[in-house]
Design a protein around this motif. Sequence first.
Motif, PDB file in Angstrom:
ATOM      1  N   LEU A  21       0.837  -1.197   0.000  1.00 57.19           N
ATOM      2  CA  LEU A  21       0.000   0.000   0.000  1.00 57.19           C
ATOM      3  C   LEU A  21       0.872   1.246   0.000  1.00 57.19           C
ATOM      4  CD1 LEU A  21      -2.976   1.023   0.323  1.00 57.19           C
ATOM      5  CD2 LEU A  21      -2.578   1.021   2.781  1.00 57.19           C
ATOM      6  N   PHE A  22       1.930   1.199   0.801  1.00 53.42           N
ATOM      7  CA  PHE A  22       2.862   2.329   0.882  1.00 53.42           C
ATOM      8  C   PHE A  22       3.541   2.561  -0.474  1.00 53.42           C
ATOM      9  CE2 PHE A  22       7.312   3.644   1.699  1.00 53.42           C
ATOM     10  CZ  PHE A  22       7.047   4.921   2.156  1.00 53.42           C
ATOM     11  N   LYS A  23       4.019   1.472  -1.095  1.00 50.08           N
ATOM     12  CA  LYS A  23       4.691   1.610  -2.391  1.00 50.08           C
ATOM     13  C   LYS A  23       3.743   2.160  -3.447  1.00 50.08           C
ATOM     14  CE  LYS A  23       8.119  -2.036  -1.628  1.00 50.08           C
ATOM     15  NZ  LYS A  23       8.558  -3.385  -2.037  1.00 50.08           N
ATOM     16  N   HIS A  24       2.478   1.728  -3.378  1.00 50.20           N
ATOM     17  CA  HIS A  24       1.489   2.220  -4.346  1.00 50.20           C
ATOM     18  C   HIS A  24       1.284   3.723  -4.180  1.00 50.20           C
ATOM     19  CE1 HIS A  24      -2.155   2.613  -6.708  1.00 50.20           C
ATOM     20  NE2 HIS A  24      -2.766   3.130  -5.654  1.00 50.20           N
ATOM     21  N   ALA A  25       1.213   4.181  -2.902  1.00 49.54           N
ATOM     22  CA  ALA A  25       0.997   5.616  -2.654  1.00 49.54           C
ATOM     23  C   ALA A  25       2.161   6.434  -3.193  1.00 49.54           C
ATOM     24  CB  ALA A  25       0.810   5.863  -1.160  1.00 49.54           C
ATOM     25  N   LEU A  26       3.396   5.965  -2.979  1.00 50.80           N
ATOM     26  CA  LEU A  26       4.559   6.689  -3.469  1.00 50.80           C
ATOM     27  C   LEU A  26       4.630   6.656  -4.998  1.00 50.80           C
ATOM     28  CD1 LEU A  26       7.454   5.824  -1.001  1.00 50.80           C
ATOM     29  CD2 LEU A  26       6.008   7.849  -1.064  1.00 50.80           C
ATOM     30  N   ARG A  27       4.293   5.493  -5.590  1.00 49.15           N
ATOM     31  CA  ARG A  27       4.330   5.375  -7.045  1.00 49.15           C
ATOM     32  C   ARG A  27       3.298   6.301  -7.665  1.00 49.15           C
ATOM     33  NH1 ARG A  27       2.863   0.391  -7.526  1.00 49.15           N
ATOM     34  NH2 ARG A  27       4.882  -0.403  -6.869  1.00 49.15           N
ATOM     35  N   GLY A 317      -2.435   5.164   4.982  1.00 50.71           N
ATOM     36  CA  GLY A 317      -3.488   4.183   5.216  1.00 50.71           C
ATOM     37  C   GLY A 317      -4.638   4.332   4.241  1.00 50.71           C
ATOM     38  N   ALA A 318      -4.953   5.557   3.889  1.00 47.23           N
ATOM     39  CA  ALA A 318      -6.065   5.828   2.973  1.00 47.23           C
ATOM     40  C   ALA A 318      -5.647   5.713   1.506  1.00 47.23           C
ATOM     41  CB  ALA A 318      -6.635   7.222   3.241  1.00 47.23           C
TER      42      ALA A 318
END
Length: 586
Positions: A21-27, A317-318
């Motif tokens: 989830l974190f990697k997706h947000a940064l990407r 988280g969101a």
Amino acid sequence: MRHFIGLRREHRQLLSLLPALFKHALRRRSTQLCRDDRSYYITTPIFYVNASPHLGHLYSAVIADCLHRYKLLQGFKSQFATGTDEHGLKIQQAAEAAGKDPLTFCTDVSERFRHLFSSCNISYTDYIRTTQQRHRQAVEHFWSVLWNKGLIYKGSYEGWYSTQDESFLTPLQVSDALDSSGKEIKVSLESGHKVEWMKEENYMFRLSAFRSQLLDWLRGNPHAVQPERFQQAVLQLLQEDLPDLSVSRQRNRLQWGIPVPGDPEQTIYVWLDALVNYLTVAGYPHEHDQWWRVAHHVIGKDILKFHAVYWPAFLLGAGLPLPKTIYVHSHWTVEGKKMSKSVGNVVDPLECSQMFTTDGMRYFLLRQGVPDSDCDYTDNKVMKLLNAELADSLGGLLNRCTAPALNPAQVYPCFCPQSFPREQGGRAVEEDYHMLEAVKSLPAVVEKHYESMHMYKALEAISACVRQTNGFVQRHTPWKLDQRDSKDKRWQDTIVHVSLECLRIYGTLLQPIIPETSNKLLSRLGVQPEERSWAALNFLSRYQGLDCPFEGRALGVDSGVLFTRLGTQNVDKEKPKKTKKSANSK
């Protein structure tokens, strides 16, 4: 200290998905195509309405306003949000003490903030109140997203809580103290405010699961929190494990707030509620992408943890992008002492702006305010600075160069390349060439400092160039030249032309800081509104062998002294007899 109840198996499984989830947000943040790469979104904190605004509130607002105006000058589409935080136990108690219902109390104080910002030329594009329906809908949606991802769970909290700070604390963050009656109490080490032991069933956010992601974000973005010392402070906070965070209070203890969706017995924690305001203004939950991906926050150092730990964790988280930059500033003292209602040294920013003018207060705050460390306020400091730099140095330069005695035709005179050639050999001396280089490079210097919220360094650079230009005029004493002699006349016109060009650059660069004074200066020079952008900062075109659009143009109307000198008698006359009560920032 904390006991977690009801951790479902499917939620434990969801925790394993957090790194992805974190990697997706940064990407998403780094690769999303921009609808308009010239968008900019700046916010102040929303200010807590338990009492009236103070100098620190105005400082936050002026910083954000300066950044907003600067981006507009650069051709950006800029949105600037400020407003008031109106929920929480402190508000509930303050309203009760005032004998008002909470909404009436909040409206009264919120209007004081709005009036201050209007009086001080704060050009916000959105003024948000957390009691607005649009905000409640955004908070409820945000909560539901976190809940559906398994990041909020029903549990129980047992530990220290500061009502004054609206903050939960670990045992290492509290210490023993004595109250005014000599009774032993526990207080927050950071704020000194009283804390109390609290034990209740509520909802918890899995903050503990985000520590490594927050560390990765900060290490991968060394300018995410500025100045750098505050980035280091956040990294230090993250060296220890993060406990899960209570994100609700029992409704029987806190009625004044947004109920937890699906559980009317619980009220959403005031900081989760308040932080979502930045998304509300951006158009969350449906139309926020354009603005949210270019979000920048201006905050005081006392709320660093909430904005640089809690808020990024909530956003991760969101599945939302993190802020581009969190600009942090320090506090103001008065004659070396912390502002305090009990001491009676609280500075009322509205009264100050009436004494020293709106632009005067804006200039002082941004010239003397050093984000890295606390700054000290005295009336005498304000008066000395404004007299020296705005009235005498900048105002004196404009007055000299536009005075009928030196400029009887009241025009932007012609530049003579023979008098001031590219290579030395005319009537210009070495110091004059140094001045031209300094003014030519000034826009880049100012841009660098505006971008890093070091407005005081930008103003130092501008002030140094103004002094150089005054030195240039004083060195060549154009008023002593014989206007009947053609060579003297061309040299005199060249001196005035160069000086007016310097003034045009200073006036343009100062627009985000002192908009009214800059407008007065540029209007006197005959510079039209469409000629005041960052792109128009072409210094001394004639020296480069190019045409100058201002050469030969009539000057604007003389509207009087640029900035009136302040005297002690004026300040004493304007200064109120009593110090009004003020409040701490949320």
